[in-house]
Design an enzyme around this catalytic site. Structure first.
Site, PDB file in Angstrom:
ATOM      1  N   ALA A 122     -63.665 -90.100 -52.727  1.00 34.10           N
ATOM      2  CA  ALA A 122     -64.565 -90.892 -51.882  1.00 34.10           C
ATOM      3  C   ALA A 122     -63.726 -91.863 -51.056  1.00 34.10           C
ATOM      4  O   ALA A 122     -62.535 -92.038 -51.301  1.00 34.10           O
ATOM      5  CB  ALA A 122     -65.548 -91.668 -52.747  1.00 34.10           C
ATOM      6  N   LYS A 123     -64.325 -92.495 -50.112  1.00 39.92           N
ATOM      7  CA  LYS A 123     -63.676 -93.575 -49.363  1.00 39.92           C
ATOM      8  C   LYS A 123     -64.752 -94.429 -48.728  1.00 39.92           C
ATOM      9  O   LYS A 123     -65.838 -93.917 -48.390  1.00 39.92           O
ATOM     10  CB  LYS A 123     -62.784 -92.987 -48.267  1.00 39.92           C
ATOM     11  CG  LYS A 123     -61.667 -93.910 -47.867  1.00 39.92           C
ATOM     12  CD  LYS A 123     -60.569 -93.841 -48.900  1.00 39.92           C
ATOM     13  CE  LYS A 123     -59.405 -94.735 -48.602  1.00 39.92           C
ATOM     14  NZ  LYS A 123     -58.324 -94.518 -49.580  1.00 39.92           N
TER      15      LYS A 123
END
Ligand code: NAD
Length: 434
Positions: A122-123
């Site tokens: 994720a980011k």
């Protein structure tokens, strides 16, 4: 007086970032495509793994110190959570954009898979300029971003970490906001937090230690005795200075290091501990250090050595430098230090490149340890952390090395083959929910 962000402690661990090009998603996909071809990936899986699983965009209203409301845009992209909760940093910067965040999220999926931690990728990001914001404004923005993401984050769902311009304090605010909503303290919701709130021992040195571990594993494969090895390290910050120190402790002779002020060389070996002390007492650089000859950045990269550790920034080794690299092994402490055109030349010249996705994964591995400790409510000693980190990094190196031999590809491609293979196998076993 405008608040300057660097009055906060700098973030020690930052999640990795891929090569910063005009189209970072495309840069990530180039490697994914090669791996997918080697693995003869099912076209449906290709389509699935290409796209992020979920993209969240949110408006973050903040009452600024002037009393006016300013609305910031925030993102959180979950690329994949087939192997476990998604993991990735949150960056605060004026030029954060969704394309970059998507690329970084995918990159985290592959990075976690290479070192075999049970996380997806994720980011997150918020478009803002932290250097222009007061501590109060930053705190309110962080808390509202967290509140807006309350159904996204979670120790079993999605676990943020520091990245560009975010640090331990910001993780502490996320932890607190999330915990207030959950009505219990949830320290496993973020990593990279202060030790007093459930952070891990050994995190500061984690990336440098990982660099040292994979360097030793590569030396073993290449029959280089560490006590015969000459090492050059570009960059003398968190990653470079710690990697240099640890390699020296393993018996290597560190002949050259550099920082933003230039290169420092001593054919008999530098005194890394003394240089680290010098940096601490002289405003953060090696400028004026007397125990070495000055050399240029290019001379450092092409120095007569066995191991070269680029640990400063991206795009440092271009085609010209690659032609003249004398090292037998390059260990990418930094993200993206080798340009794509240099990769081919290094391969042809028989230089082994341990790719960033593996070489600097010590940080994400200790982030995983932090999450494990928080969930156990039982904290490990520094020795436990170091031993487990070295074990995981060595295993990951050996698996990537075997994959490279099996498919007759570089370690860089092998790392992607391993990562994409692991995620797609999990996907195959789970099946597609109707
Ligand atoms: P840092 O800011 O602590 O240190 C960077 C060092 O590079 C400094 O010594 C600086 O003077 C030097 N430098 C800058 N430009 C240079 C140049 N042109 N030539 C020579 N030296 C130069 O940063 P860091 O945390 O050590 O990170 C270094 C690299 O490693 C970055 O690419 C980062 O993304 C990557 N990385 C860091 C971590 C981590 O845990 N810190 C994890 C994964 C990847």
């Amino acid at each position: 007086m405008p608040f300057k962000y660097d009055v906060y402690d700098r973030s020690i661990y930052r999640e990795p970032a891929p090569i910063d090009r005009d189209n970072p998603f495309q840069a990530m996909m180039e490697r994914f495509d090669i791996a997918a071809e080697i693995l003869e990936l099912n076209p449906g899986f290709y389509e699935y793994l290409y796209r992020p699983a979920r993209v969240h965009i949110t408006s973050i209203p903040v009452v600024m110190d002037t009393g006016h409301i300013k609305v910031f845009e925030g993102y959180r992209v979950i690329h994949n959570d087939v192997l476990g909760p998604s993991k990735g940093g949150i960056r605060y910067a004026p030029d954060v954009n969704l394309n970059e965040v998507k690329a970084l999220a995918a990159w985290m999926t592959w990075k976690c898979a290479v070192v075999d931690v049970p996380f997806g990728g994720a980011k997150g990001g918020v478009v803002c300029d932290p250097s222009e914001m007061s501590p109060g404004e930053l705190e309110r923005m962080t808390r509202r971003y967290t509140a807006n993401m309350i159904d996204v984050f979670g120790p079993d769902r999605d676990i943020p970490a520091p990245d560009m311009n975010t640090n331990e304090q910001i993780m502490a605010w996320i932890l607190d906001t999330y915990s207030m909503h959950a009505r219990r303290t949830e320290n496993a919701v973020v990593t990279g937090k202060p030790i007093g709130l459930g952070g891990s021992q050994g995190r500061v040195e984690a990336t440098g230690r990982g660099v040292m571990t994979v360097s030793l594993a590569a030396m073993e494969q290449e029959n280089i005795d560490p006590s015969d090895a000459r090492v050059a390290v570009q960059g003398f910050g968190n990653v470079g200075s710690i990697a240099a120190q640890l390699l020296q402790e393993q018996g290597c002779t560190v002949v050259a290091v550099s920082d933003v002020t230039g290169g420092y060389y001593n054919t008999d070996g530098l005194d890394i501990a003394a240089m680290r002390e010098f940096v601490k007492s002289s405003g953060g650089t090696l400028d004026g250090y007397a125990g070495a000859d000055k050399i240029s950045n290019e001379e450092l990269l092409t120095a007569d050595c066995d191991i070269l550790v680029p640990a400063a920034k991206e795009d440092q080794i271009d085609a010209d430098i690659a032609e003249n690299v004398q090292a037998k092994i390059i260990v990418e402490g930094a993200n993206g230090p080798t340009m794509p055109e240099a990769d081919d030349i290094l391969n042809e010249n028989g230089v082994i490149v341990i790719p960033d996705i593996l070489a600097n994964a010590g940080g994400v591995t200790v982030s995983y340890f932090e999450w494990v400790q928080d969930r156990q409510g039982y904290f490990w000693t520094r020795d436990d952390v170091e031993e487990r980190l070295e074990q995981m990094m060595t295993t990951a190196f050996n698996r990537v090395y075997e994959t490279a031999q099996k498919h007759d590809v570089s370690l860089r491609i092998a790392a992607y083959v391993m990562a994409v293979g692991k995620v797609s196998e999990a996907l195959r076993l789970r099946g597609i929910y109707a």
